[in-house]
Design an enzyme around this catalytic site. Structure first.
Site, short mmCIF file in Angstrom:
data_model
loop_
_atom_site.label_atom_id
_atom_site.label_comp_id
_atom_site.label_asym_id
_atom_site.label_seq_id
_atom_site.Cartn_x
_atom_site.Cartn_y
_atom_site.Cartn_z
CE1 TYR A 108 -2.93 3.20 1.04
CE2 TYR A 108 -1.96 3.02 3.24
CZ TYR A 108 -2.73 3.71 2.31
OH TYR A 108 -3.29 4.91 2.66
CG ASP B 49 -2.71 -4.62 5.27
OD1 ASP B 49 -3.92 -4.90 5.41
OD2 ASP B 49 -2.30 -3.45 5.10
#
Length: 392
Positions: free
Chosen positions: A107, A180
């Site tokens: 990300y 994640d």
């Protein structure tokens, strides 16, 4: 303290009941929100409920942390004020010279923190590796590697990393593993059961699901990791308000229902996009055309609601497509009940250096879709109308 989940209960039952017993004093089915910042002590150092100050702990936050821990099949949950706060707190466990291996398509906000804050200020060394390439992870280890951090699927190119295999390699080298799980939620994937040491979420996304809370959470089984992160949570103080904890718990009560609708709609949208002459490529883990489709089927129980599409043409094609959408809102973030569309190269991943974006395939024609739970046909009509507007 919040009660643990019943190991015999199903996922949907845990969403509604885990960590949230009826109020012992009034019988209220929904536990009251504890807004107090401080707690009366009958004698110095004697705590009635284990709480003294809400930065260190709060009854509502206890319930929230227990709920998410139950959903991820972990022993301990720690809640934070944002997903980025989770990242920073976990990195606080490391020191100068320590080495971290992260997936290359991490990300943009995580990459920004690693490269521009943690590396220069903490002296931590980061390497970004394509986990989908055979042998790439193994080759990246050094004697100083302490942590392996990855998303699966990744944001925004939806790469799937083999959690069990990656964890086995990392543990062989003495490193701990952080996964994640934001894009799938525990409804579709439980990394702790596959060998991860810590699973993290931006609860802003699917966990809350209503685009009205910013938050993050970490779940683990290791008591040692929990004690270290609990101390860091208290000391750094990036904790959510009790009201935010309540809102996420309310959102989680429908997680299992929402995720089914997200996936149903995403399949329909992905198939429509894949059939369009205006589309170069569609990436959705549920499609057989996805490069890691078989791995996704193996380690996931579902495929989620995120789609990445490469449109034919150039930047103008992407702009026309995004501007013509009516139901899909052009906005950052994802995982809410409403459908969202965004342009990563200009929006969420603008902080990633252009050369890194190019290497990852984050091009001017890449569009990321977060498919919501509106009526399926309305979403299909919206996508088709936007595609029709593109002139090649």
């Amino acid at each position: 303290m919040a009660q643990p989940a019943n190991d015999l209960s199903g996922f949907g039952t845990d969403c509604i009941h885990a960590g949230q017993p009826a109020d012992a004093q009034t019988g209220a089915v929904i536990p009251p929100i504890s807004l107090s910042t401080t707690f009366k002590q009958p004698s110095p150092g004697v705590l009635l409920s284990g709480h003294d100050y809400s930065r260190a702990g709060n009854p509502t936050r206890d319930q929230y942390e227990a709920l998410v821990a139950a959903l991820e099949k972990g022993k301990y949950g720690l809640a934070y004020s944002s997903g980025c706060a989770v990242t920073a707190t976990i990195c606080s466990l490391l020191g100068p010279g320590d080495h971290v291996i992260a997936i290359d398509d991490v990300y943009g906000g995580t990459q920004r923190y690693f490269r521009k804050i943690s590396a220069p200020s903490q002296g931590i060394v980061y390497d970004f590796v394509d986990f989908t390439k055979e042998g790439a992870l193994e080759a990246a280890f050094t004697p100083k590697t302490k942590m392996v951090w990855f998303e699966t699927p990744t944001n925004p190119t939806l790469k799937i990393a083999d959690i069990a295999k990656s964890a086995e390699i990392a543990h062989k080298h003495g490193a701990f593993v952080v996964v994640d799980n934001t894009f799938l939620s525990p409804y579709n994937q439980r990394p702790l059961l596959l060998g991860a040491d810590i699973v993290v979420h931006s609860v802003t996304k699917y966990m809350n699901g209503h685009s009205d809370v910013v938050g993050g959470i970490a779940v683990m089984n290791s008591e040692d990791l929990y004690n270290k992160l609990k101390f860091a949570q208290k000391s750094i103080g990036s904790v959510p308000s009790p009201f935010d904890c309540f809102l996420v718990m309310r959102g989680l009560k429908t997680l299992h229902v929402r995720m089914r609708e997200h996936q149903k709609n995403a399949f329909a949208v992905a198939r429509l996009l894949e059939s369009s002459p205006k589309v170069e490529k569609v990436l959705y883990p549920g499609l057989p055309s996805h490069p890691q489709h078989e791995l996704a089927k193996k380690q996931q129980s579902g495929f989620g609601g995120m789609i990445t599409v490469y449109l034919k043409g150039d930047l103008n094609s992407a702009r026309v497509f995004l501007e013509k959408l009516k139901i899909f809102a052009l906005a950052e973030s994802l995982g809410g009940v409403e459908s969202l569309a965004e342009h990563p190269a200009i929006m969420t991943h603008a902080s990633v250096a252009p050369e890194h974006r190019a290497a990852l395939g984050i091009s001017d024609t890449l569009v990321r879709l977060s498919v919501g739970i509106e009526d399926e046909q309305d979403l299909l009509n919206d996508i088709q109308s936007a595609l029709d507007a593109i002139k090649l």
